[in-house]
Design a protein around this motif. Sequence first.
Motif, PDB file in Angstrom:
ATOM      1  N   ILE A 136      31.656  63.221  56.522  1.00  0.00           N
ATOM      2  CA  ILE A 136      30.658  63.103  55.451  1.00  0.00           C
ATOM      3  C   ILE A 136      30.157  64.477  55.043  1.00  0.00           C
ATOM      4  CG2 ILE A 136      28.318  62.288  54.931  1.00  0.00           C
ATOM      5  CD1 ILE A 136      28.962  59.817  56.656  1.00  0.00           C
ATOM      6  N   VAL A 137      29.871  65.331  56.030  1.00  0.00           N
ATOM      7  CA  VAL A 137      29.405  66.689  55.731  1.00  0.00           C
ATOM      8  C   VAL A 137      30.472  67.452  54.954  1.00  0.00           C
ATOM      9  CG1 VAL A 137      28.751  68.892  56.742  1.00  0.00           C
ATOM     10  CG2 VAL A 137      27.817  66.779  57.678  1.00  0.00           C
ATOM     11  N   GLN A 138      31.714  67.340  55.394  1.00  0.00           N
ATOM     12  CA  GLN A 138      32.806  68.027  54.701  1.00  0.00           C
ATOM     13  C   GLN A 138      32.940  67.547  53.260  1.00  0.00           C
ATOM     14  OE1 GLN A 138      36.335  67.417  57.046  1.00  0.00           O
ATOM     15  NE2 GLN A 138      35.483  68.426  58.865  1.00  0.00           N
ATOM     16  N   ARG A 139      32.908  66.225  53.082  1.00  0.00           N
ATOM     17  CA  ARG A 139      33.045  65.678  51.734  1.00  0.00           C
ATOM     18  C   ARG A 139      31.840  66.023  50.869  1.00  0.00           C
ATOM     19  NH1 ARG A 139      37.067  61.655  52.031  1.00  0.00           N
ATOM     20  NH2 ARG A 139      38.531  62.470  53.581  1.00  0.00           N
ATOM     21  N   ALA A 140      30.654  66.052  51.477  1.00  0.00           N
ATOM     22  CA  ALA A 140      29.443  66.355  50.708  1.00  0.00           C
ATOM     23  C   ALA A 140      29.528  67.738  50.100  1.00  0.00           C
ATOM     24  CB  ALA A 140      28.212  66.233  51.606  1.00  0.00           C
ATOM     25  N   THR A 141      30.068  68.693  50.857  1.00  0.00           N
ATOM     26  CA  THR A 141      30.233  70.050  50.325  1.00  0.00           C
ATOM     27  C   THR A 141      31.148  70.041  49.111  1.00  0.00           C
ATOM     28  OG1 THR A 141      29.916  70.995  52.529  1.00  0.00           O
ATOM     29  CG2 THR A 141      30.986  72.386  50.874  1.00  0.00           C
ATOM     30  N   GLY A 142      32.235  69.300  49.204  1.00  0.00           N
ATOM     31  CA  GLY A 142      33.153  69.203  48.077  1.00  0.00           C
ATOM     32  C   GLY A 142      32.521  68.524  46.882  1.00  0.00           C
ATOM     33  N   TRP A 143      31.748  67.470  47.131  1.00  0.00           N
ATOM     34  CA  TRP A 143      31.088  66.757  46.030  1.00  0.00           C
ATOM     35  C   TRP A 143      30.077  67.668  45.331  1.00  0.00           C
ATOM     36  CZ3 TRP A 143      30.119  62.361  49.971  1.00  0.00           C
ATOM     37  CH2 TRP A 143      31.286  61.596  50.109  1.00  0.00           C
ATOM     38  N   GLU A 144      29.328  68.463  46.114  1.00  0.00           N
ATOM     39  CA  GLU A 144      28.355  69.378  45.523  1.00  0.00           C
ATOM     40  C   GLU A 144      29.050  70.411  44.643  1.00  0.00           C
ATOM     41  OE1 GLU A 144      26.299  71.005  48.806  1.00  0.00           O
ATOM     42  OE2 GLU A 144      25.072  69.214  49.181  1.00  0.00           O
ATOM     43  N   GLN A 145      30.195  70.924  45.101  1.00  0.00           N
ATOM     44  CA  GLN A 145      30.940  71.894  44.313  1.00  0.00           C
ATOM     45  C   GLN A 145      31.460  71.268  43.020  1.00  0.00           C
ATOM     46  OE1 GLN A 145      33.884  73.210  47.129  1.00  0.00           O
ATOM     47  NE2 GLN A 145      32.498  74.673  48.125  1.00  0.00           N
ATOM     48  N   GLU A 146      31.908  70.026  43.104  1.00  0.00           N
ATOM     49  CA  GLU A 146      32.376  69.335  41.903  1.00  0.00           C
ATOM     50  C   GLU A 146      31.242  69.144  40.899  1.00  0.00           C
ATOM     51  OE1 GLU A 146      34.266  65.709  42.881  1.00  0.00           O
ATOM     52  OE2 GLU A 146      35.884  66.632  44.045  1.00  0.00           O
ATOM     53  N   GLN A 147      30.052  68.797  41.407  1.00  0.00           N
ATOM     54  CA  GLN A 147      28.907  68.616  40.530  1.00  0.00           C
ATOM     55  C   GLN A 147      28.523  69.921  39.850  1.00  0.00           C
ATOM     56  OE1 GLN A 147      27.272  65.764  39.669  1.00  0.00           O
ATOM     57  NE2 GLN A 147      28.898  64.705  40.778  1.00  0.00           N
ATOM     58  N   GLU A 148      28.582  71.030  40.605  1.00  0.00           N
ATOM     59  CA  GLU A 148      28.267  72.333  40.044  1.00  0.00           C
ATOM     60  C   GLU A 148      29.267  72.724  38.964  1.00  0.00           C
ATOM     61  OE1 GLU A 148      28.156  74.966  43.337  1.00  0.00           O
ATOM     62  OE2 GLU A 148      26.257  74.202  44.136  1.00  0.00           O
ATOM     63  N   ARG A 149      30.566  72.463  39.226  1.00  0.00           N
ATOM     64  CA  ARG A 149      31.586  72.777  38.223  1.00  0.00           C
ATOM     65  C   ARG A 149      31.409  71.913  36.987  1.00  0.00           C
ATOM     66  NH1 ARG A 149      35.016  73.257  42.859  1.00  0.00           N
ATOM     67  NH2 ARG A 149      35.668  71.082  42.622  1.00  0.00           N
ATOM     68  N   ALA A 150      31.080  70.631  37.193  1.00  0.00           N
ATOM     69  CA  ALA A 150      30.875  69.741  36.057  1.00  0.00           C
ATOM     70  C   ALA A 150      29.672  70.186  35.233  1.00  0.00           C
ATOM     71  CB  ALA A 150      30.682  68.306  36.545  1.00  0.00           C
ATOM     72  N   GLY A 151      28.582  70.610  35.936  1.00  0.00           N
ATOM     73  CA  GLY A 151      27.405  71.095  35.215  1.00  0.00           C
ATOM     74  C   GLY A 151      27.694  72.362  34.435  1.00  0.00           C
ATOM     75  N   GLY A 152      28.495  73.269  35.031  1.00  0.00           N
ATOM     76  CA  GLY A 152      28.868  74.501  34.329  1.00  0.00           C
ATOM     77  C   GLY A 152      29.714  74.225  33.115  1.00  0.00           C
ATOM     78  N   ALA A 153      30.608  73.266  33.215  1.00  0.00           N
ATOM     79  CA  ALA A 153      31.463  72.930  32.078  1.00  0.00           C
ATOM     80  C   ALA A 153      30.637  72.370  30.930  1.00  0.00           C
ATOM     81  CB  ALA A 153      32.512  71.916  32.509  1.00  0.00           C
ATOM     82  N   LYS A 154      29.622  71.581  31.263  1.00  0.00           N
ATOM     83  CA  LYS A 154      28.753  71.035  30.202  1.00  0.00           C
ATOM     84  C   LYS A 154      28.001  72.153  29.500  1.00  0.00           C
ATOM     85  CE  LYS A 154      28.060  66.449  32.229  1.00  0.00           C
ATOM     86  NZ  LYS A 154      27.053  65.512  32.811  1.00  0.00           N
ATOM     87  N   GLU A 155      27.527  73.133  30.266  1.00  0.00           N
ATOM     88  CA  GLU A 155      26.795  74.238  29.669  1.00  0.00           C
ATOM     89  C   GLU A 155      27.687  75.028  28.697  1.00  0.00           C
ATOM     90  OE1 GLU A 155      23.693  75.194  29.811  1.00  0.00           O
ATOM     91  OE2 GLU A 155      23.062  73.564  31.122  1.00  0.00           O
ATOM     92  N   MET A 156      28.948  75.208  29.084  1.00  0.00           N
ATOM     93  CA  MET A 156      29.873  75.987  28.247  1.00  0.00           C
ATOM     94  C   MET A 156      30.214  75.281  26.968  1.00  0.00           C
ATOM     95  SD  MET A 156      32.445  77.462  31.175  1.00  0.00           S
ATOM     96  CE  MET A 156      33.489  78.231  29.941  1.00  0.00           C
ATOM     97  N   THR A 157      30.166  73.948  26.951  1.00  0.00           N
ATOM     98  CA  THR A 157      30.545  73.181  25.751  1.00  0.00           C
ATOM     99  C   THR A 157      29.381  72.943  24.806  1.00  0.00           C
ATOM    100  OG1 THR A 157      30.208  71.113  26.967  1.00  0.00           O
ATOM    101  CG2 THR A 157      32.442  72.028  26.940  1.00  0.00           C
ATOM    102  N   ARG A 158      28.176  73.319  25.230  1.00  0.00           N
ATOM    103  CA  ARG A 158      27.029  73.113  24.320  1.00  0.00           C
ATOM    104  C   ARG A 158      27.104  74.067  23.147  1.00  0.00           C
ATOM    105  NH1 ARG A 158      21.804  72.439  28.398  1.00  0.00           N
ATOM    106  NH2 ARG A 158      22.380  70.355  29.188  1.00  0.00           N
ATOM    107  N   PRO A 159      26.734  73.596  21.929  1.00  0.00           N
ATOM    108  CA  PRO A 159      26.766  74.482  20.737  1.00  0.00           C
ATOM    109  C   PRO A 159      25.690  75.550  20.821  1.00  0.00           C
ATOM    110  CG  PRO A 159      25.793  72.326  20.219  1.00  0.00           C
ATOM    111  CD  PRO A 159      26.309  72.230  21.617  1.00  0.00           C
TER     112      PRO A 159
END
Length: 219
Positions: free
Chosen positions: A196-219
């Motif tokens: 669970i700890v291992q997967r949680a780290t991966g999930w947090e990184q995915e969320q951060e990447r997803a949040g960064g991608a949203k920021e880059m696509t904003r007008p």
Amino acid sequence: MSKPEHRVKGVDHAAFPTFDPVGTVRFYRDVLKFPVVHSICAAGWGPERHPDFIHFFFDIGNGDRIAFFYYFGFQPPGGAGGTGDAYATFTDDVPQFFINSRHLAIHVDDEQDLLEYRRRLDESHWPVEMQVMHETIESVYTHDPNGYLVEITRSLRPVTPQEDLDAALTVEALVDVASGPEPSMDKLLARKAELIVQRATGWEQEQERAGGAKEMTRP
């Protein structure tokens, strides 16, 4: 409108014991591609001297499942061991819990149907022996005239995607622990926590990447 006499909705699950959980998971999950959909970690459950066990389920389509019991620390009776020996001829040395793990579970829709079948059984020569509220189901149990354990079960609620994920992690931890020396429930739960700890780290990184991608696509 009254309900019909025949109320069952097919097989909920067929269940069997296993002495080889690693091979069982590899065969059903990895070879046949049946998803892990549920698991129960039962520590300190049952009558005196009942071992800790894990009960895990695979989806075999059409809402049906095949399930297995793995009992921590329980050695094959009569010196049996290896592929297929869990289904060998039973002897007087085999405890009742192991025999009962081979059972058929029949599905009904709701509490009304479950209680109706309880009534029918209780008025017969094969009354209900126990009624149990599990994590997501409620079941009644009896032995048929041949001595086979029969379960009639209803769902208490839908199983969530989060519970499917929990089951997948539980079975992955079981494979890791059962591949090593002296597997136990404590080792399984510790390994599951690590996953669970291992997967949680991966999930947090995915969320951060997803949040960064949203920021880059904003007008």
